[in-house]
Design a protein around this motif. Structure first.
Motif, PDB file in Angstrom:
ATOM      1  N   ARG A  17      99.689  21.726  26.218  1.00 32.58           N
ATOM      2  CA  ARG A  17      98.449  22.427  25.926  1.00 32.58           C
ATOM      3  C   ARG A  17      98.200  23.524  26.962  1.00 32.58           C
ATOM      4  N   TYR A  18      98.319  23.172  28.217  1.00 34.58           N
ATOM      5  CA  TYR A  18      98.072  24.146  29.279  1.00 34.58           C
ATOM      6  C   TYR A  18      99.033  25.330  29.171  1.00 34.58           C
ATOM      7  N   LEU A  19     100.312  25.049  29.026  1.00 35.63           N
ATOM      8  CA  LEU A  19     101.313  26.122  28.965  1.00 35.63           C
ATOM      9  C   LEU A  19     101.143  26.985  27.719  1.00 35.63           C
ATOM     10  N   ALA A  20     100.893  26.357  26.576  1.00 35.31           N
ATOM     11  CA  ALA A  20     100.688  27.122  25.341  1.00 35.31           C
ATOM     12  C   ALA A  20      99.423  27.960  25.430  1.00 35.31           C
ATOM     13  N   ASP A  21      98.359  27.379  25.947  1.00 35.94           N
ATOM     14  CA  ASP A  21      97.101  28.098  26.091  1.00 35.94           C
ATOM     15  C   ASP A  21      97.278  29.334  26.971  1.00 35.94           C
ATOM     16  N   ARG A  22      97.914  29.164  28.087  1.00 32.57           N
ATOM     17  CA  ARG A  22      98.117  30.301  29.011  1.00 32.57           C
ATOM     18  C   ARG A  22      99.030  31.354  28.383  1.00 32.57           C
ATOM     19  N   ALA A  23     100.084  30.934  27.703  1.00 31.17           N
ATOM     20  CA  ALA A  23     101.023  31.886  27.095  1.00 31.17           C
ATOM     21  C   ALA A  23     100.344  32.700  26.001  1.00 31.17           C
ATOM     22  N   VAL A  24      99.561  32.040  25.160  1.00 31.43           N
ATOM     23  CA  VAL A  24      98.881  32.745  24.068  1.00 31.43           C
ATOM     24  C   VAL A  24      97.791  33.651  24.631  1.00 31.43           C
ATOM     25  N   GLN A  25      96.979  33.131  25.534  1.00 33.78           N
ATOM     26  CA  GLN A  25      95.865  33.916  26.073  1.00 33.78           C
ATOM     27  C   GLN A  25      96.362  35.133  26.843  1.00 33.78           C
ATOM     28  N   ALA A  26      97.514  35.029  27.489  1.00 33.52           N
ATOM     29  CA  ALA A  26      98.068  36.161  28.254  1.00 33.52           C
ATOM     30  C   ALA A  26      98.461  37.320  27.344  1.00 33.52           C
ATOM     31  N   LEU A  71     100.323  12.721  21.791  1.00 34.02           N
ATOM     32  CA  LEU A  71     100.616  14.149  21.916  1.00 34.02           C
ATOM     33  C   LEU A  71      99.470  15.011  21.382  1.00 34.02           C
ATOM     34  N   CYS A  72      99.054  14.772  20.151  1.00 36.82           N
ATOM     35  CA  CYS A  72      97.995  15.612  19.563  1.00 36.82           C
ATOM     36  C   CYS A  72      96.641  15.360  20.218  1.00 36.82           C
ATOM     37  N   GLY A  73      96.408  14.137  20.650  1.00 34.98           N
ATOM     38  CA  GLY A  73      95.167  13.840  21.357  1.00 34.98           C
ATOM     39  C   GLY A  73      95.041  14.630  22.645  1.00 34.98           C
ATOM     40  N   ALA A  74      96.154  14.828  23.326  1.00 36.23           N
ATOM     41  CA  ALA A  74      96.145  15.608  24.570  1.00 36.23           C
ATOM     42  C   ALA A  74      96.323  17.100  24.314  1.00 36.23           C
ATOM     43  N   LEU A  75      96.999  17.446  23.221  1.00 35.03           N
ATOM     44  CA  LEU A  75      97.235  18.857  22.902  1.00 35.03           C
ATOM     45  C   LEU A  75      95.952  19.526  22.428  1.00 35.03           C
ATOM     46  N   THR A  76      95.236  18.880  21.524  1.00 32.06           N
ATOM     47  CA  THR A  76      93.997  19.461  21.016  1.00 32.06           C
ATOM     48  C   THR A  76      92.872  19.142  21.986  1.00 32.06           C
ATOM     49  N   THR A  77      91.850  19.982  21.977  1.00 31.02           N
ATOM     50  CA  THR A  77      90.820  19.798  22.976  1.00 31.02           C
ATOM     51  C   THR A  77      89.458  20.257  22.483  1.00 31.02           C
ATOM     52  N   TYR A  78      88.662  19.295  22.062  1.00 30.10           N
ATOM     53  CA  TYR A  78      87.314  19.613  21.616  1.00 30.10           C
ATOM     54  C   TYR A  78      86.418  19.980  22.800  1.00 30.10           C
ATOM     55  N   SER A  79      86.648  19.354  23.937  1.00 28.77           N
ATOM     56  CA  SER A  79      85.805  19.643  25.110  1.00 28.77           C
ATOM     57  C   SER A  79      85.992  21.089  25.574  1.00 28.77           C
ATOM     58  N   THR A  80      87.217  21.566  25.601  1.00 24.46           N
ATOM     59  CA  THR A  80      87.454  22.959  25.994  1.00 24.46           C
ATOM     60  C   THR A  80      86.896  23.910  24.945  1.00 24.46           C
ATOM     61  N   PHE A  81      87.029  23.550  23.683  1.00 23.63           N
ATOM     62  CA  PHE A  81      86.455  24.326  22.588  1.00 23.63           C
ATOM     63  C   PHE A  81      84.944  24.481  22.803  1.00 23.63           C
ATOM     64  N   GLY A  82      84.264  23.391  23.099  1.00 24.63           N
ATOM     65  CA  GLY A  82      82.826  23.430  23.354  1.00 24.63           C
ATOM     66  C   GLY A  82      82.483  24.227  24.601  1.00 24.63           C
ATOM     67  N   PHE A  83      83.221  23.990  25.677  1.00 25.21           N
ATOM     68  CA  PHE A  83      82.984  24.707  26.934  1.00 25.21           C
ATOM     69  C   PHE A  83      83.163  26.211  26.745  1.00 25.21           C
ATOM     70  N   GLU A  84      84.233  26.602  26.076  1.00 29.16           N
ATOM     71  CA  GLU A  84      84.491  28.037  25.886  1.00 29.16           C
ATOM     72  C   GLU A  84      83.445  28.687  24.978  1.00 29.16           C
ATOM     73  N   THR A  85      82.937  27.933  24.025  1.00 23.35           N
ATOM     74  CA  THR A  85      81.874  28.462  23.170  1.00 23.35           C
ATOM     75  C   THR A  85      80.609  28.696  23.991  1.00 23.35           C
ATOM     76  N   VAL A  86      80.253  27.748  24.825  1.00 24.74           N
ATOM     77  CA  VAL A  86      79.085  27.915  25.699  1.00 24.74           C
ATOM     78  C   VAL A  86      79.306  29.079  26.660  1.00 24.74           C
ATOM     79  N   ARG A  87      80.503  29.192  27.196  1.00 25.25           N
ATOM     80  CA  ARG A  87      80.810  30.300  28.113  1.00 25.25           C
ATOM     81  C   ARG A  87      80.656  31.649  27.413  1.00 25.25           C
ATOM     82  N   LEU A  88      81.075  31.744  26.165  1.00 27.83           N
ATOM     83  CA  LEU A  88      80.898  32.984  25.405  1.00 27.83           C
ATOM     84  C   LEU A  88      79.418  33.298  25.224  1.00 27.83           C
TER      85      LEU A  88
END
Length: 124
Positions: A17-26, A71-88
């Motif tokens: 998740r971390y590596l994919a997130d960073r690669a896509v966001q970059a 794998l999918c439980g750790a790959l997907t992330t509702y908490s980060t989804f919520g945090f990033e929405t609040v940050r926006l």
């Protein structure tokens, strides 16, 4: 044994998740959280495939524990989804926050249904 499979899957899913997130966001010059969006949609697709596979007894419970829960439980992330929405919202880019919620939910559900449809085609 099931707990070990879940832990093994999570040990793979979390760094993935971390590596994919960073690669896509970059690759995107945007405040929209494309990395989290991508891993959540991908995980939803995988879960759709597994869901149907388990339902028709084509996927054993141990595989579901490893890939679905772990794998999918750790790959997907509702908490980060919520945090990033609040940050926006805090950054006063309300349109991106709304887009994140609507697109994230619609794309996640759509990906899960596509995964189910693929699995139905494979395991007939």
């Amino acid at each position: 044994m099931t707990a070990l499979l879940v832990m093994l899957g999570a040990a793979i899913g979390a760094p993935l998740r971390y590596l994919a997130d960073r690669a896509v966001q970059a690759r995107h010059d945007s405040v929209f959280p494309w990395g989290t969006f991508t891993v959540n949609v991908t995980g939803s697709f995988i879960l759709g495939v597994l869901l149907h596979g388990v339902a028709v007894h084509a996927v054993p419970g141990s595989v579901n524990a490893l890939f679905g829960t772990g794998l999918c439980g750790a790959l997907t992330t509702y908490s980060t989804f919520g945090f990033e929405t609040v940050r926006l919202l805090e950054q006063r880019v309300r349109a991106y926050a709304v887009l994140n919620v609507v697109a994230g939910v619609v794309a996640g559900l759509g990906a899960a249904f596509c995964g189910i449809a693929l699995a139905e085609a494979v395991w007939r």
